[in-house]
Design a protein around this motif. Structure first.
Motif, mmCIF file in Angstrom:
data_model
loop_
_atom_site.group_PDB
_atom_site.id
_atom_site.type_symbol
_atom_site.label_atom_id
_atom_site.label_comp_id
_atom_site.label_asym_id
_atom_site.label_seq_id
_atom_site.Cartn_x
_atom_site.Cartn_y
_atom_site.Cartn_z
ATOM 1 N N SER A 271 57.381 54.428 28.476
ATOM 2 C CA SER A 271 57.060 55.589 28.091
ATOM 3 C C SER A 271 55.208 56.175 28.556
ATOM 4 C CB SER A 271 56.505 54.545 26.420
ATOM 5 O OG SER A 271 56.968 54.380 25.944
ATOM 6 N N TYR A 272 54.539 56.033 29.319
ATOM 7 C CA TYR A 272 53.421 56.883 29.376
ATOM 8 C C TYR A 272 53.824 57.386 31.110
ATOM 9 C CZ TYR A 272 50.480 54.973 25.681
ATOM 10 O OH TYR A 272 50.387 54.011 24.477
ATOM 11 N N PHE A 273 54.055 56.900 31.710
ATOM 12 C CA PHE A 273 54.717 57.229 33.263
ATOM 13 C C PHE A 273 55.662 57.293 33.562
ATOM 14 C CE2 PHE A 273 50.422 54.698 32.801
ATOM 15 C CZ PHE A 273 49.715 56.272 33.089
ATOM 16 N N TYR B 101 51.375 45.467 22.241
ATOM 17 C CA TYR B 101 52.223 46.432 21.616
ATOM 18 C C TYR B 101 50.638 47.401 22.518
ATOM 19 C CZ TYR B 101 52.521 50.580 18.842
ATOM 20 O OH TYR B 101 52.871 52.091 18.525
ATOM 21 N N PHE B 102 51.662 48.289 23.478
ATOM 22 C CA PHE B 102 50.580 49.654 24.177
ATOM 23 C C PHE B 102 50.553 51.063 23.721
ATOM 24 C CE2 PHE B 102 51.689 46.244 27.383
ATOM 25 C CZ PHE B 102 50.648 46.424 28.435
ATOM 26 N N GLY B 103 51.012 51.179 22.248
ATOM 27 C CA GLY B 103 50.995 52.603 21.506
ATOM 28 C C GLY B 103 52.334 53.202 22.080
ATOM 29 N N ARG B 104 53.068 54.243 21.595
ATOM 30 C CA ARG B 104 53.811 55.292 21.121
ATOM 31 C C ARG B 104 55.116 53.917 21.389
ATOM 32 N NH1 ARG B 104 53.078 59.526 26.590
ATOM 33 N NH2 ARG B 104 51.050 60.351 25.818
ATOM 34 N N GLU C 223 54.617 63.488 28.239
ATOM 35 C CA GLU C 223 54.980 63.839 27.009
ATOM 36 C C GLU C 223 55.205 62.600 26.795
ATOM 37 O OE1 GLU C 223 56.452 67.161 24.367
ATOM 38 O OE2 GLU C 223 56.526 67.344 25.985
ATOM 39 N N TYR C 224 55.019 62.608 25.310
ATOM 40 C CA TYR C 224 55.918 61.613 24.417
ATOM 41 C C TYR C 224 56.531 62.289 23.319
ATOM 42 C CZ TYR C 224 55.918 58.018 21.009
ATOM 43 O OH TYR C 224 56.694 57.091 19.548
ATOM 44 N N TRP D 180 43.519 55.227 21.507
ATOM 45 C CA TRP D 180 43.022 55.868 22.617
ATOM 46 C C TRP D 180 43.845 56.624 23.581
ATOM 47 C CZ3 TRP D 180 39.722 50.378 23.144
ATOM 48 C CH2 TRP D 180 38.862 50.752 22.115
ATOM 49 N N ASP D 181 45.291 56.958 23.524
ATOM 50 C CA ASP D 181 46.413 57.097 24.085
ATOM 51 C C ASP D 181 45.651 58.422 25.062
ATOM 52 O OD1 ASP D 181 48.652 59.119 25.292
ATOM 53 O OD2 ASP D 181 49.594 58.275 23.426
ATOM 54 N N PRO D 182 45.715 58.355 25.970
ATOM 55 C CA PRO D 182 45.398 59.589 26.229
ATOM 56 C C PRO D 182 45.532 60.914 26.061
ATOM 57 C CG PRO D 182 45.882 58.282 28.285
ATOM 58 C CD PRO D 182 46.694 57.423 27.018
ATOM 59 N N ALA D 183 46.541 60.999 25.022
ATOM 60 C CA ALA D 183 46.966 62.289 24.823
ATOM 61 C C ALA D 183 46.596 62.669 23.293
ATOM 62 C CB ALA D 183 48.907 62.257 24.517
ATOM 63 N N VAL D 184 45.556 61.847 22.460
ATOM 64 C CA VAL D 184 45.225 61.818 21.320
ATOM 65 C C VAL D 184 43.386 62.331 22.196
ATOM 66 C CG1 VAL D 184 44.792 60.365 19.391
ATOM 67 C CG2 VAL D 184 47.300 60.229 21.139
ATOM 68 N N ASP D 185 43.562 60.969 22.895
ATOM 69 C CA ASP D 185 41.445 60.985 23.133
ATOM 70 C C ASP D 185 41.552 61.099 24.457
ATOM 71 O OD1 ASP D 185 39.048 60.521 22.977
ATOM 72 O OD2 ASP D 185 38.902 59.848 21.336
#
Length: 803
Positions: A254-256, A240-243, A322-323, A281-286
């Motif tokens: 999702s990220y790129f 699982y990678f988030g988003r 943007e997610y 730790w998503d770059p959009a979060v932290d």
């Protein structure tokens, strides 16, 4: 030589007379032909022989004794040892057999089967009707041979640096994780990529010995039956990678916004770095933490020669796209799902990743029928509700006996407005703070029959201007039950003078109200009037304690959590803590019943069930609220009107509700009437007021003289001031003559709207209209019972203006 020998012999103590005699006899019988040397040698040898013989005898004697003891204990010890060895051998053989069986029967799951095991579904209280899921399976299994080598190597650098050379399983790591999981309540998985893959398949079970054993066996079998390339590929397709992205392909998109095969080194390193905590730790979060993780991955890859120094130097953490959350959170259900998520994470029983990948079944406390009813009642989007555009509404319904949340309205659409009107938005709670002030007085032994000066305006220490009741109404001497029923400001300001703002705040916090309540500065002068902004859930928690006979039980939306095998992993605590006596809270509830019986809860008494309640209105009519409850059903509604910048604005007039006053009680009555349709009447526990009139020291309210017979003039004065209010106790619920509904608690010119019934229909000092022409149909006019002149009759129709 002879002389020396003789002297040496003489100096020795004879061992026995027999031995000495024997030696002497032997010496005298020796032939003269022998030399002194030979005699000396022979005599010395004899003595040595004698000593050796004695030593041998002593040693033999010692060995004999030792052997005797040994011979006596050996059979018993050998018997015990033999059984220990047999038992150990049996256990070892059984362990081998069990391990062999489990190894043979353990199936190595493929990525697709792993995905099916990870879908988490949230249900209504019936356990069968879904609210939504935390994972819509945003996953696409790919052939990893198309990926650049640096994609896999980046993940190895992040998660398992020795992956290409290790055996795939770390038994010490498994033992350490199991110990910590069980003893510390933490969640620690395997340390190798192989173990992580296995741990995800048994997610939710690996805090038990059985789960860890199953995980270890699966990891071992994976390591023995799959190549390193296969293991890594399956891991990349599973992780699982988030988003809401499962697997490297979904994560790349999702990220790129690219295919996994097109990921750059920097993009791959970014994704690899956030694997341990992708949501956080998503770059959009932290971004700062994401940068640290990115740098770590690049440095390890360079040290392990999987990339060149030139590539490492050129690597820069890339921007993410943007997610856009998928529609799992769309609509009102998004608020429910987010509250479920936050509650379970706060419990520390689950992590964000657990909930996204665990394959759980989460059963909530939400009753679907009542949830639908709550929406139909409170939603501004429904035209029939007649609410002005921009009005914000919050509503919550609970069972105070166990703290379960039955229904709520937190907003119209979580995607467009994730700010939760129940748990996050704050509003001035107004007079719904007064019951906590009353509880503080009751705890100090003050009787509800204690009377206070209900006239206004009045001055209080620290106030620059006199304070008023709503519409500057005066009530004369009024007891605490009627003061709650009509929400009269003066008695509660008097109580605050006795206990201080800190006493009010402490009592509310003890009941479970969270958030800042003013205890210092100018704002604290009005703490009892509810001038602080608090959340709906926070205030509801406080009232849960009052309604539940002083026992505080945390409000919760989750009932149970089950794993894929229907094993319960979590259930919400409902034991609670007794923070007040049932006697004290029972008296507060008794006073609050008067609100429904003849006070500001006019519409609610038509429901026809035993009920307690309290209305509240913010300063300058910028918010209004109403809370009411039976012993097992409590609901709280609030409205407010934010400006474009989010600041509180005066609520506009709509329909018959001047500045929205009385509308929260209308929401409560409308909802509760249908929610409890057909329900049997529940009686509140009976309590006896054992408090002292005037308090234990006789200084509360009007003091001890209250118990003395009043003079005729004082009786007439009281009658003149309170006829309208007191007489309503004797009227039927449909007889609404001159009753005064909701209030507006203001600071310096605060008006308890409607308390000045009649008053020629004019505005109160707080800019709030009184109840114009409130009348009985047969009289054509209303006694003000307070200040102002009689208003005109309106054929028995009450115009709600400024309630």
């Amino acid at each position: 030589m002879v002389s020396q020998h003789t002297n040496r012999t003489a100096n020795r103590s004879p061992r026995s007379s027999r031995s000495t005699s024997s030696r002497t006899h032997s010496t005298q019988s020796e032939p003269r032909a022998r030399t002194n040397n030979s005699r000396t040698s022979q005599s010395t040898g004899a003595r040595r022989t004698t000593r050796r013989a004695a030593q041998t005898n002593n040693s033999a004697s010692h060995r004999g004794n030792h052997n005797s003891r040994k011979a006596h204990t050996t059979p018993k010890k050998r018997h015990i040892l033999r059984w220990i060895l047999i038992a150990l051998a049996a256990l070892f053989a059984a362990g081998i057999a069990v391990f062999a069986f489990l190894y043979a029967t353990t199936e190595v799951p493929g990525p697709e089967k792993m995905a099916m095991a990870q879908k988490t579904t949230v249900y209504y209280a019936d356990g069968t009707t879904p609210i939504g899921t935390f994972a819509q399976q945003n996953r696409e299994i790919i052939d990893c041979s198309a990926l650049p080598d640096y994609v896999g190597n980046a993940i190895v650098a992040s998660e398992n640096r020795t992956f290409w050379t290790d055996k795939g399983i770390d038994l010490k790591g498994i033992g350490r994780a199991l110990f910590n999981n069980i003893t510390k309540g933490t969640r620690q998985g395997g340390s190798t990529i192989t173990q992580q893959y296995a741990e995800r398949y048994y997610l939710g079970e690996t805090t038990t010995y059985k789960g860890k054993v199953k995980e270890a066996i699966l990891a071992l079998k994976i390591a023995q039956t799959q190549s390193k390339q296969e293991v890594l590929c399956n891991y990349m397709n599973t992780i699982y990678f988030g988003r809401n992205s499962y697997g490297i392909q979904a994560a790349a998109k999702s990220y790129f916004g690219v295919e996994a095969k097109d990921l750059t080194l920097s993009q791959a390193a970014t994704l690899a770095g956030i694997i341990p905590s992708p949501n956080n730790w998503d770059p959009a979060v932290d971004k700062e933490m994401a940068q640290k993780r990115f740098t770590r991955v690049i440095n390890i890859m360079r040290e392990d020669n999987s990339i060149s120094a030139k590539d490492a130097k050129a690597a820069q953490m890339p921007d993410t796209i943007e997610y856009n959350a998928n529609n799992v959170y769309q609509g009102t259900n998004g608020y429910l799902l987010q509250m479920v998520r936050q509650e379970l994470i706060k419990s520390k029983a689950f992590t964000e990743e657990d909930l996204d990948t665990g394959g759980y079944s989460i059963v909530t406390t939400i009753d679907k029928a009542k949830q639908d009813l709550m929406y139909q009642t409170a939603s501004p989007a429904i035209a029939e509700n007649g609410m002005p555009q921009g009005l914000q509404v919050g509503g919550i319904s609970i069972n105070p006996k166990d703290g379960s949340i039955i229904a709520l309205y937190a907003g119209e659409d979580y995607i467009t407005k994730p700010y939760n009107n129940v748990t996050q938005a704050t509003f001035e709670v107004g007079s719904t703070m007064k019951p906590f002030t009353l509880l503080a007085a009751v705890e100090q032994g003050v009787s509800l029959q204690t009377k206070f000066n209900g006239n206004s305006p009045r001055t209080f220490p620290g106030l620059s201007q006199p304070l008023t009741n709503a519409g500057n109404a005066s009530y004369g001497p009024i007891d605490l039950t009627h003061a709650i029923a009509y929400s009269v400001n003066m008695p509660f300001m008097d109580i605050q003078q006795k206990i201080g703002a800190q006493g009010v705040a402490d009592t509310a916090h003890k009941a479970g109200v969270t958030g800042d309540i003013s205890t210092t500065g100018e704002a604290s002068l009005y703490t009892t009037l509810g001038n602080d902004g608090l959340t709906l859930k926070s205030m509801t928690q406080g009232y849960q304690t009052i309604a539940n006979q002083g026992k505080k039980i945390p409000l919760h939306i989750v009932a149970h959590v089950y794993n894929g095998n229907k094993k319960e992993l979590y259930n919400s605590p409902t034991q609670g803590e007794q923070v007040f006596s049932a006697q004290d809270t029972g008296l507060v509830v008794q006073a609050m019943q008067a609100t429904i019986q003849y006070g500001t809860g006019r519409e609610s008494r038509t429901i026809g069930l035993p009920m307690a309640g309290k209305s509240g209105t913010a300063n300058d009519v910028k918010a209004g609220c109403f809370v009411g409850f039976t012993p097992s059903f409590l609901s709280y509604f609030a409205i407010w009107y934010p400006g474009e910048d989010g600041s509180a604005q005066e609520i506009p007039t709509f329909g018959e509700y001047v500045n929205g006053m009385m509308f929260p009680e209308h929401l409560y009555a409308t909802y509760t009437r249908q929610a409890l349709a057909g329900a049997e009447a529940e009686q509140f526990p009976k309590v006896t007021d054992t408090g002292t009139i005037g308090g234990k020291d006789g200084t509360w309210g009007l003091g001890k003289q209250q118990v003395q017979k009043k003079s005729t003039s004082s009786q007439e004065s009281e009658k003149s001031n309170t006829t309208n209010q007191y007489n309503t106790q004797q009227k039927t619920p449909s007889d609404e003559s001159a009753t005064n509904e909701q209030e507006s608690d203001t600071h310096n010119n605060g008006s308890e709207a409607g308390a000045s019934a009649g008053g020629s229909g004019g505005n109160g000092d707080g800019g709030i209209s009184g109840e114009a022409g409130s009348s009985e149909e047969n009289s054509g006019s209303s006694d003000t019972g307070a200040s102002g002149t009689a208003g005109n009759a309106n054929s028995g129709q009450n115009k709600r203006q400024g309630q």
